[in-house]
Design an enzyme around this catalytic site. Structure first.
Site, PDB file in Angstrom:
ATOM      1  N   CYS A 122       0.664  -1.109  -0.023  1.00  0.00           N
ATOM      2  CA  CYS A 122       0.149  -0.013   0.112  1.00  0.00           C
ATOM      3  C   CYS A 122       0.938   1.195  -0.210  1.00  0.00           C
ATOM      4  O   CYS A 122       0.235   2.472  -0.238  1.00  0.00           O
ATOM      5  CB  CYS A 122      -0.835   0.012   1.205  1.00  0.00           C
ATOM      6  SG  CYS A 122      -1.985  -1.591   1.363  1.00  0.00           S
ATOM      7  N   HIS A 258      -3.200   6.888   2.251  1.00  0.00           N
ATOM      8  CA  HIS A 258      -3.813   5.584   1.707  1.00  0.00           C
ATOM      9  C   HIS A 258      -5.126   5.366   2.328  1.00  0.00           C
ATOM     10  O   HIS A 258      -5.236   5.578   3.568  1.00  0.00           O
ATOM     11  CB  HIS A 258      -2.766   4.404   2.215  1.00  0.00           C
ATOM     12  CG  HIS A 258      -3.182   3.162   2.103  1.00  0.00           C
ATOM     13  ND1 HIS A 258      -3.908   2.811   0.874  1.00  0.00           N
ATOM     14  CD2 HIS A 258      -3.169   2.038   2.935  1.00  0.00           C
ATOM     15  CE1 HIS A 258      -4.283   1.528   1.086  1.00  0.00           C
ATOM     16  NE2 HIS A 258      -3.824   1.136   2.274  1.00  0.00           N
ATOM     17  N   ASN A 289     -10.545  -0.301  -0.266  1.00  0.00           N
ATOM     18  CA  ASN A 289      -8.919  -0.286  -0.111  1.00  0.00           C
ATOM     19  C   ASN A 289      -8.136  -1.024  -1.365  1.00  0.00           C
ATOM     20  O   ASN A 289      -8.106  -2.225  -1.396  1.00  0.00           O
ATOM     21  CB  ASN A 289      -8.505  -0.993   1.171  1.00  0.00           C
ATOM     22  CG  ASN A 289      -7.040  -0.965   1.633  1.00  0.00           C
ATOM     23  OD1 ASN A 289      -5.998  -1.026   0.461  1.00  0.00           O
ATOM     24  ND2 ASN A 289      -6.654  -1.100   2.753  1.00  0.00           N
TER      25      ASN A 289
HETATM   26  O1  UT7 Z   1      -4.159  -1.317   3.530  1.00  0.00           O
HETATM   27  C1  UT7 Z   1      -3.152  -1.983   4.362  1.00  0.00           C
HETATM   28  C2  UT7 Z   1      -3.229  -1.634   5.740  1.00  0.00           C
HETATM   29  N1  UT7 Z   1      -4.342  -2.347   6.167  1.00  0.00           N
HETATM   30  C3  UT7 Z   1      -4.901  -1.435   7.109  1.00  0.00           C
HETATM   31  O2  UT7 Z   1      -4.588  -0.490   7.711  1.00  0.00           O
HETATM   32  C4  UT7 Z   1      -6.025  -1.945   8.050  1.00  0.00           C
HETATM   33  C5  UT7 Z   1      -5.918  -1.905   9.206  1.00  0.00           C
HETATM   34  N2  UT7 Z   1      -7.166  -2.732  10.175  1.00  0.00           N
HETATM   35  C6  UT7 Z   1      -8.491  -2.160  10.155  1.00  0.00           C
HETATM   36  O3  UT7 Z   1      -9.085  -1.443   9.288  1.00  0.00           O
HETATM   37  C7  UT7 Z   1      -9.518  -2.920  11.117  1.00  0.00           C
HETATM   38  O4  UT7 Z   1      -8.597  -3.485  11.941  1.00  0.00           O
HETATM   39  C8  UT7 Z   1     -10.419  -3.852  10.385  1.00  0.00           C
HETATM   40  C9  UT7 Z   1     -11.578  -3.129   9.602  1.00  0.00           C
HETATM   41  C10 UT7 Z   1      -9.890  -4.894   9.597  1.00  0.00           C
HETATM   42  C11 UT7 Z   1     -11.110  -4.459  11.596  1.00  0.00           C
HETATM   43  O5  UT7 Z   1     -11.740  -3.443  12.170  1.00  0.00           O
HETATM   44  P1  UT7 Z   1     -11.649  -3.539  13.893  1.00  0.00           P
HETATM   45  O6  UT7 Z   1     -12.311  -2.889  14.421  1.00  0.00           O
HETATM   46  O7  UT7 Z   1     -10.065  -3.903  14.195  1.00  0.00           O
HETATM   47  O8  UT7 Z   1     -12.154  -5.242  14.298  1.00  0.00           O
HETATM   48  P2  UT7 Z   1     -11.613  -6.280  15.171  1.00  0.00           P
HETATM   49  O9  UT7 Z   1     -10.758  -7.360  14.494  1.00  0.00           O
HETATM   50  O10 UT7 Z   1     -11.122  -5.482  16.491  1.00  0.00           O
HETATM   51  O11 UT7 Z   1     -12.998  -7.036  15.706  1.00  0.00           O
HETATM   52  C12 UT7 Z   1     -13.985  -6.229  16.392  1.00  0.00           C
HETATM   53  C13 UT7 Z   1     -15.337  -7.239  16.548  1.00  0.00           C
HETATM   54  C14 UT7 Z   1     -14.891  -8.533  16.993  1.00  0.00           C
HETATM   55  O12 UT7 Z   1     -16.140  -9.077  17.731  1.00  0.00           O
HETATM   56  P3  UT7 Z   1     -16.033  -9.192  19.360  1.00  0.00           P
HETATM   57  O13 UT7 Z   1     -14.992 -10.048  19.845  1.00  0.00           O
HETATM   58  O14 UT7 Z   1     -15.851  -7.680  19.882  1.00  0.00           O
HETATM   59  O15 UT7 Z   1     -17.443  -9.764  19.619  1.00  0.00           O
HETATM   60  C15 UT7 Z   1     -14.762  -9.354  15.719  1.00  0.00           C
HETATM   61  O16 UT7 Z   1     -15.160 -10.892  15.868  1.00  0.00           O
HETATM   62  O17 UT7 Z   1     -15.799  -7.525  15.174  1.00  0.00           O
HETATM   63  C16 UT7 Z   1     -15.860  -8.857  14.824  1.00  0.00           C
HETATM   64  N3  UT7 Z   1     -15.637  -8.904  13.388  1.00  0.00           N
HETATM   65  C17 UT7 Z   1     -16.396  -8.790  12.283  1.00  0.00           C
HETATM   66  N4  UT7 Z   1     -17.736  -8.406  12.561  1.00  0.00           N
HETATM   67  C18 UT7 Z   1     -18.710  -8.479  11.486  1.00  0.00           C
HETATM   68  C19 UT7 Z   1     -14.472  -8.918  12.838  1.00  0.00           C
HETATM   69  N5  UT7 Z   1     -14.635  -8.819  11.418  1.00  0.00           N
HETATM   70  C20 UT7 Z   1     -15.789  -8.570  11.321  1.00  0.00           C
HETATM   71  C21 UT7 Z   1     -16.701  -8.661  10.176  1.00  0.00           C
HETATM   72  N6  UT7 Z   1     -17.947  -8.408  10.216  1.00  0.00           N
HETATM   73  N7  UT7 Z   1     -16.097  -8.685   8.940  1.00  0.00           N
END
Ligand code: UT7
Length: 333
Positions: A122, A258, A289
């Site tokens: 990226c 980005h 993205n």
């Molecule tokens: O381009 C390259 C660089 N990439 C980035 O910069 C990406 C950086 N990371 C992110 O953008 C975020 O971490 C994500 C969008 C990928 C994920 O968001 P998050 O707020 O960090 O989610 P999380 O992994 O902390 O999960 C929060 C909750 C969890 O549930 P509990 O444990 O709180 O009950 C996950 O199980 O959301 C749940 N979860 C989802 N729910 C619905 C994780 N993925 C999903 C999903 N749909 N796809």
């Protein structure tokens, strides 16, 4: 005594002359993505800011999309293929180890100039911009075609809840050429390979071959780890790019980070104390993205919509797998 070798002498400064894009026509909604993962439109909008994204079709390869964007940029710049000294393609999704996608794009553009792919994920477009600027100033090329292009759908598992809703396809290209005024600021860049596992592949192609695995290698990401790094370190890198360019945040006409996650963008805007009058790229809402393509796609969007002025001053930053990053202040084409 050794013979005197002529030095390579380039232009005093470099600038982005023009921009072109390729946005695949197929629009994919969150509802469609959720046919394959346990998620919801509401969750995806809230956690990433993505409303929809574009997927390339079978007839839109990395090379096809890159050529289309680059051709538009060349036309806009009034530069013909034979004037191009170098084609740089920033991509991690070309499906061949060799030859590079860039040589094929160069050939289709009608240039026999040098051509190479760079792998900085990226951060690829901003890495390429630093290289292009240095080549022009160093005298190894007069005009460089730089393309950020990805067909991430080939390398993402549509059933992976951690990546399927984020990544998408597209290409953005610029022509970089000589300038009378400084128009590409000093680059602030770096990497942290100790976090190489934060965004990687589920296995190598060799492991896939040797283990007889039925699961093709796809991207996997430790989302929270990347999120924390981006919000903390990338805000600082953005500030450093402003400082070395001698430009204050208040003098910016656009901030084009980005397009990783709308919440990362929001956090960076807060950390930079960006004044409310500075428009911020939020292309992720409709483009997803697109990794190396995201900065030029977002730049083109802001110019097309009139949100950012041609000739205005913009802060760019690319960051991602590596972890790797690059930031610079530029004059918009
Ligand atoms: O381009 C390259 C660089 N990439 C980035 O910069 C990406 C950086 N990371 C992110 O953008 C975020 O971490 C994500 C969008 C990928 C994920 O968001 P998050 O707020 O960090 O989610 P999380 O992994 O902390 O999960 C929060 C909750 C969890 O549930 P509990 O444990 O709180 O009950 C996950 O199980 O959301 C749940 N979860 C989802 N729910 C619905 C994780 N993925 C999903 C999903 N749909 N796809």
């Amino acid at each position: 005594m050794s013979a005197r070798i002529n030095p390579s002498i380039g232009a005093e400064y470099a600038r982005i002359m023009s921009i072109g894009v390729h946005r695949p026509s197929r629009i994919v909604t969150n509802a469609e993505v959720c046919e394959h993962i346990d998620s919801s439109d509401e969750w995806i909008r809230e956690r990433s800011g993505i409303i929809e994204r574009r997927y390339a079709g079978p007839d839109e390869s990395v090379v096809d999309m890159a050529t289309s964007a680059a051709q538009e940029a060349l036309t806009q710049a009034g530069i013909t293929g034979d004037q191009v000294g170098m084609v740089i393609l920033a991509t991690v999704t070309h499906p061949y180890q060799t030859p590079s996608a860039a040589v094929e794009v160069a050939s289709r553009l009608g240039t026999s100039g040098a051509a190479m792919d760079i792998s900085a994920a990226c951060a690829g477009f901003c890495y390429g911009l630093a290289l292009a600027s240095d080549m022009i100033r160093g005298g190894s090329a007069r005009y460089v075609v730089l393309v950020g292009v990805e067909k991430l759908t080939d390398w993402v598992n549509p059933e992976d809840r951690g990546t399927a809703f984020i990544f998408a396809d597209g290409a953005g290209a610029v022509v970089v050429g000589p300038s009378d005024e400084p128009a590409i600021g000093p680059v602030v860049w770096g990497s942290d390979g100790s976090q190489k596992d934060a965004i990687t592949m589920t296995q190598s192609l060799i492991e896939f071959r040797d283990t007889g695995s039925e699961t093709f290698p796809t991207l996997e990401m430790q989302g929270q780890q990347v999120f924390r790094w981006a919000v903390g370190e990338m805000s600082k890198a953005s500030q450093r790019a402003l400082d070395v360019a001698g430009v204050a945040a208040t003098d910016l006409d656009a901030f084009i980070p980005h397009q990783a996650n709308m919440r990362i963008t929001d956090a960076m805007v807060r950390a930079l104390k960006l004044p409310a009058h500075v428009p911020v790229a939020r292309d992720i809402a409709y483009a997803g993205n697109t990794s190396a393509a995201s900065v030029p796609l977002a730049m083109a969007n802001m110019l097309e919509s009139g949100e950012a002025p041609h000739g205005g001053t913009a802060l760019l930053i690319g960051f991602g797998a590596g972890l790797a990053y690059a930031a610079q202040v530029v004059t918009l084409p």
